[in-house]
Design an enzyme around this catalytic site. Structure first.
Site, PDB file in Angstrom:
ATOM      1  N   ASN A   1      64.992  70.368  41.575  1.00  0.00           N
ATOM      2  CA  ASN A   1      66.450  70.236  41.480  1.00  0.00           C
ATOM      3  C   ASN A   1      67.000  71.343  40.587  1.00  0.00           C
ATOM      4  O   ASN A   1      66.375  71.761  39.606  1.00  0.00           O
ATOM      5  CB  ASN A   1      66.869  68.841  41.003  1.00  0.00           C
ATOM      6  CG  ASN A   1      66.240  68.407  39.691  1.00  0.00           C
ATOM      7  OD1 ASN A   1      65.150  68.832  39.334  1.00  0.00           O
ATOM      8  ND2 ASN A   1      66.926  67.543  38.976  1.00  0.00           N
TER       9      ASN A   1
ATOM     10  N   GLU B   1      70.551  72.080  38.764  1.00  0.00           N
ATOM     11  CA  GLU B   1      71.874  71.536  38.458  1.00  0.00           C
ATOM     12  C   GLU B   1      72.856  72.658  38.133  1.00  0.00           C
ATOM     13  O   GLU B   1      72.491  73.832  38.036  1.00  0.00           O
ATOM     14  CB  GLU B   1      71.734  70.522  37.311  1.00  0.00           C
ATOM     15  CG  GLU B   1      70.878  69.342  37.749  1.00  0.00           C
ATOM     16  CD  GLU B   1      70.768  68.232  36.719  1.00  0.00           C
ATOM     17  OE1 GLU B   1      71.137  68.436  35.541  1.00  0.00           O
ATOM     18  OE2 GLU B   1      70.296  67.138  37.118  1.00  0.00           O
TER      19      GLU B   1
ATOM     20  N   CYS C   1      69.246  69.081  45.082  1.00  0.00           N
ATOM     21  CA  CYS C   1      68.068  68.242  44.851  1.00  0.00           C
ATOM     22  C   CYS C   1      66.775  69.007  45.138  1.00  0.00           C
ATOM     23  O   CYS C   1      66.769  69.998  45.873  1.00  0.00           O
ATOM     24  CB  CYS C   1      68.114  67.013  45.743  1.00  0.00           C
ATOM     25  SG  CYS C   1      69.390  65.820  45.283  1.00  0.00           S
TER      26      CYS C   1
ATOM     27  N   GLU D   1      64.343  68.119  47.026  1.00  0.00           N
ATOM     28  CA  GLU D   1      64.012  68.085  48.454  1.00  0.00           C
ATOM     29  C   GLU D   1      64.740  69.203  49.194  1.00  0.00           C
ATOM     30  O   GLU D   1      64.177  69.851  50.081  1.00  0.00           O
ATOM     31  CB  GLU D   1      64.401  66.734  49.061  1.00  0.00           C
ATOM     32  CG  GLU D   1      63.636  65.553  48.488  1.00  0.00           C
ATOM     33  CD  GLU D   1      64.299  64.931  47.257  1.00  0.00           C
ATOM     34  OE1 GLU D   1      64.956  65.655  46.495  1.00  0.00           O
ATOM     35  OE2 GLU D   1      64.138  63.720  47.063  1.00  0.00           O
TER      36      GLU D   1
ATOM     37  N   CYS E   1      67.799  60.731  47.500  1.00  0.00           N
ATOM     38  CA  CYS E   1      69.180  60.277  47.675  1.00  0.00           C
ATOM     39  C   CYS E   1      69.493  60.221  49.177  1.00  0.00           C
ATOM     40  O   CYS E   1      68.749  60.755  50.014  1.00  0.00           O
ATOM     41  CB  CYS E   1      70.151  61.211  46.963  1.00  0.00           C
ATOM     42  SG  CYS E   1      70.388  62.810  47.770  1.00  0.00           S
TER      43      CYS E   1
ATOM     44  N   CYS F   1      69.585  63.573  50.990  1.00  0.00           N
ATOM     45  CA  CYS F   1      68.274  64.189  51.195  1.00  0.00           C
ATOM     46  C   CYS F   1      67.485  63.464  52.277  1.00  0.00           C
ATOM     47  O   CYS F   1      66.686  64.079  52.979  1.00  0.00           O
ATOM     48  CB  CYS F   1      67.494  64.252  49.891  1.00  0.00           C
ATOM     49  SG  CYS F   1      68.071  65.605  48.849  1.00  0.00           S
TER      50      CYS F   1
HETATM   51  N1  THU Z   1      67.385  64.296  42.297  1.00  0.00           N
HETATM   52  C1  THU Z   1      66.549  65.015  43.119  1.00  0.00           C
HETATM   53  O1  THU Z   1      66.422  66.247  42.993  1.00  0.00           O
HETATM   54  N2  THU Z   1      65.861  64.346  44.081  1.00  0.00           N
HETATM   55  C2  THU Z   1      65.835  62.994  44.205  1.00  0.00           C
HETATM   56  O2  THU Z   1      65.132  62.483  45.065  1.00  0.00           O
HETATM   57  C3  THU Z   1      66.656  62.151  43.318  1.00  0.00           C
HETATM   58  C4  THU Z   1      67.600  62.886  42.435  1.00  0.00           C
HETATM   59  C5  THU Z   1      68.077  65.022  41.220  1.00  0.00           C
HETATM   60  C6  THU Z   1      69.522  65.289  41.421  1.00  0.00           C
HETATM   61  C7  THU Z   1      69.990  65.496  39.970  1.00  0.00           C
HETATM   62  O3  THU Z   1      69.728  66.836  39.584  1.00  0.00           O
HETATM   63  C8  THU Z   1      69.080  64.588  39.178  1.00  0.00           C
HETATM   64  O4  THU Z   1      67.980  64.283  40.018  1.00  0.00           O
HETATM   65  C9  THU Z   1      69.733  63.301  38.729  1.00  0.00           C
HETATM   66  O5  THU Z   1      70.341  62.660  39.794  1.00  0.00           O
END
Ligand code: THU
Length: 132
Positions: A42, A44, A53, A55, A86, A89
């Site tokens: 991920n 941000e 994310c 994925e 999520c 994803c």
């Molecule tokens: N996140 C992911 O990268 N993948 C997931 O399967 C669940 C959530 C990330 C998004 C964000 O950067 C952080 O986790 C908190 O939601």
């Protein structure tokens, strides 16, 4: 030397995640039908909704690598329970993952949840639905 598991590759990727806002690092690894493996994390952003994310990162790497069919997925975060993708994803994975593809969700705290893509997203929207 034994080959690393997909989950081990997701755990390794996770170390490189960029999550200064949520502090919730996530790693993902995709094995494509070709056998090639792609990792993602991920990433941000100060404008929170612009983050991506793990994925999505792994899918982008897969497309760049010339693959379009997912054979297996692993996702991992540091949480009391396995980290599940999520909704967005799940749809993104379903674009490239045929029914039956196994998604292993893990946590660095121990424990795994194993589901098939169609269990995570039954009735995913698909291109065929746009046919008129
Ligand atoms: N996140 C992911 O990268 N993948 C997931 O399967 C669940 C959530 C990330 C998004 C964000 O950067 C952080 O986790 C908190 O939601």
């Amino acid at each position: 030397m034994t080959q690393k598991s997909l989950m081990e590759l997701a755990v390794e990727a996770r170390d490189h995640a960029y999550a200064p806002y949520s502090h919730f690092k996530v790693g993902a690894a995709i094995r494509a039908a070709s056998g090639k493996v792609y990792q993602g994390v991920n990433v941000e952003n100060a404008a929170y909704p612009e983050g991506t994310c793990a994925e999505a990162g792994a899918i982008a790497a897969m497309i760049l690598g010339g693959d379009t069919e997912i054979a297996e997925v692993a996702v991992v975060g540091d949480a009391p329970a396995p980290v599940t993708p999520c909704g967005g994803c799940r749809q993104k994975l379903a674009e490239f993952a045929p029914k039956g593809v196994v998604v292993t969700m893990g946590t660095t705290q121990g424990g795994e949840l194993v589901q098939r893509i169609e269990e995570l997203i039954p009735h995913a929207f698909a291109a065929a639905q746009m046919e008129r």
